[in-house]
Design an enzyme around this catalytic site. Structure first.
Site, PDB file in Angstrom:
ATOM      1  N   GLY A  95      58.089  50.823  51.022  1.00  0.00           N
ATOM      2  CA  GLY A  95      57.469  49.665  51.639  1.00  0.00           C
ATOM      3  C   GLY A  95      56.755  50.036  52.925  1.00  0.00           C
ATOM      4  N   GLY A  97      56.205  47.914  56.172  1.00  0.00           N
ATOM      5  CA  GLY A  97      56.424  46.682  56.910  1.00  0.00           C
ATOM      6  C   GLY A  97      55.736  46.689  58.257  1.00  0.00           C
ATOM      7  CG  PHE A  99      55.489  47.009  64.672  1.00  0.00           C
ATOM      8  CD1 PHE A  99      54.300  47.234  65.328  1.00  0.00           C
ATOM      9  CD2 PHE A  99      56.072  45.770  64.786  1.00  0.00           C
ATOM     10  CE1 PHE A  99      53.710  46.243  66.094  1.00  0.00           C
ATOM     11  CE2 PHE A  99      55.489  44.778  65.544  1.00  0.00           C
ATOM     12  CZ  PHE A  99      54.296  45.014  66.196  1.00  0.00           C
ATOM     13  N   GLY A 100      55.967  49.922  60.772  1.00  0.00           N
ATOM     14  CA  GLY A 100      56.578  51.138  60.270  1.00  0.00           C
ATOM     15  C   GLY A 100      56.704  51.203  58.758  1.00  0.00           C
ATOM     16  CB  VAL A 102      60.627  50.565  54.264  1.00  0.00           C
ATOM     17  CG1 VAL A 102      62.093  50.397  53.871  1.00  0.00           C
ATOM     18  CG2 VAL A 102      60.228  49.525  55.299  1.00  0.00           C
ATOM     19  CG  ASP A 219      54.769  39.311  59.758  1.00  0.00           C
ATOM     20  OD1 ASP A 219      53.792  38.626  59.421  1.00  0.00           O
ATOM     21  OD2 ASP A 219      54.828  40.537  59.581  1.00  0.00           O
TER      22      ASP A 219
END
Length: 374
Positions: A95, A97, A99-100, A102, A219
């Site tokens: 994933g 998401g 800011f980063g 996964v 979000d």
């Protein structure tokens, strides 16, 4: 030309003085550095509890602070995470998401987790990061993904989440399934499943908004809703979440979110994130779930060919009693009742009211959803 003896003496004396001064200065600097180095190290150890990692590939990494919020798990260190994710290999990405990225990882005790590596700009500093994680780590609700722990070293910030088997709702609405999840064959979600997913998200948001220290997610969107093996919804990705302290009804912070889901007041210059902002995003998500249309992609009206936003289309169709035309063409018609669709879209349009104060609270939304016929 010969130099007078007095001048020679002066130059010799000056040179000797300069040389001696240079020697003593060098000795002073070396001694001072030697004296201060242990103090700096001890302060770093006290502050970060760091220790070097042995091994050829990890020799330059140092472990800072880590914590787990699940009593069944031991602390997970940075070297463990590096080994489990093969140094955050792209092959393990499941994933992307806020800011980063996964990653999927399996801990030594056999538990599979989702590991999120935050970007450098995800948090202002370690204190803020730790405070947010310790708060979110205490949340326990069936419809909210558990944060199992965190790990931090240097500028790296790592979050450890529970792994949710079926991946994101986004994958199931649009057939963007990944081999990393158990989606062997994509099938459109039936009506009852979609309504239950909406109810689960509503329950999770209601819980967050009614905590002693409420939390705004900021979000809510399809890719941040994960589905377990029974297609129950779990709200994920708290990279933008903020707490409401005291008697505030908002958080004064930089407005954030995803285009298409963001309430109009955020786009028009509002500087406050609010719970009714979450309500608006939730209403957009409802419309996305029933129509199978991405809210950030305007589409053309069949009548005049003009582009229209999903929210505006829903409001228009509701006013014309043409709600059934909005239903996803892939959605199986078995068990689909028109009165249920009409009520579903009515609730969604309430949540997406242009005027924030006229949007219902999530507690009211949960009660309204319980009345939908499925």
């Amino acid at each position: 030309m010969a130099i007078d003896p007095p001048i020679q003496a002066i130059l010799a004396a000056a040179g000797s003085f300069f040389l001696v001064t240079l020697i003593f200065a060098t000795i002073y600097v070396v001694c001072k550095a030697t004296e201060q180095r242990p103090n700096r190290q001890s302060r770093a150890i006290s502050r970060n509890r760091t220790r070097p990692i042995s091994g050829p590939d990890l020799s330059v990494i140092s472990v800072g602070e880590s914590a787990t919020f699940d009593p069944s798990l031991n602390r997970v260190s940075m070297p463990e995470l590096l080994l489990l994710t093969r140094n955050f290999s792209a092959d393990l990405i499941i994933g992307d998401g806020s800011f980063g990225l996964v990653y999927k990882a399996k801990l030594a005790n056999g538990v599979t987790v989702a590991v999120k590596k935050l970007g450098d700009d995800a948090f202002q500093g370690f204190r803020e990061f730790r405070a947010e994680m310790e708060t979110l780590g205490k949340i326990r609700h069936w419809n909210i993904v558990k944060i199992l722990g965190y790990c931090a070293t240097g500028s790296d910030r790592i979050l450890i989440y529970e792994f949710v088997e079926k991946g994101s709702l986004d994958q199931w609405l649009y057939d963007t399934s990944s081999d990393n999840y158990d989606v062997a064959v994509w099938l459109p979600l039936p009506w009852k499943t979609r309504v239950n997913i909406v109810k689960g998200v509503a329950a999770g948001l209601c819980y967050m908004h009614n905590l002693d220290t409420p939390i705004i997610h900021r979000d809510i969107k399809a890719s941040n809703i994960l589905l377990d093996s029974n297609f129950e919804a779990h709200i994920a990705d708290f990279g933008l979440a903020r707490r409401i302290v005291g008697t505030q009804s908002h958080v004064s912070t930089q407005v954030a979110g995803t285009m298409g889901y963001m309430p109009p007041e955020y786009l028009h210059g509002a500087t406050m994130a609010t719970m009714v902002g979450d309500v608006y995003s939730f209403g957009v998500l409802m419309l996305e779930i029933i129509t199978g249309r991405r809210p950030n992609w305007p589409f053309k009206e069949e009548e005049d060919g003009k582009e229209i936003r999903l929210v505006d289309c829903a409001r228009k169709r509701a006013a014309e009693n043409r709600q059934m035309e909005m239903v996803d063409a892939n959605l199986p018609r078995d068990g689909l009742k028109e009165e249920g669709v009409v009520e579903f879209i009515r609730i969604a349009t309430l949540c997406t009211n242009e005027i924030p104060k006229y949007r219902p609270a999530m507690k009211e939304v949960v009660e309204l959803l319980d009345g939908i016929s499925i």
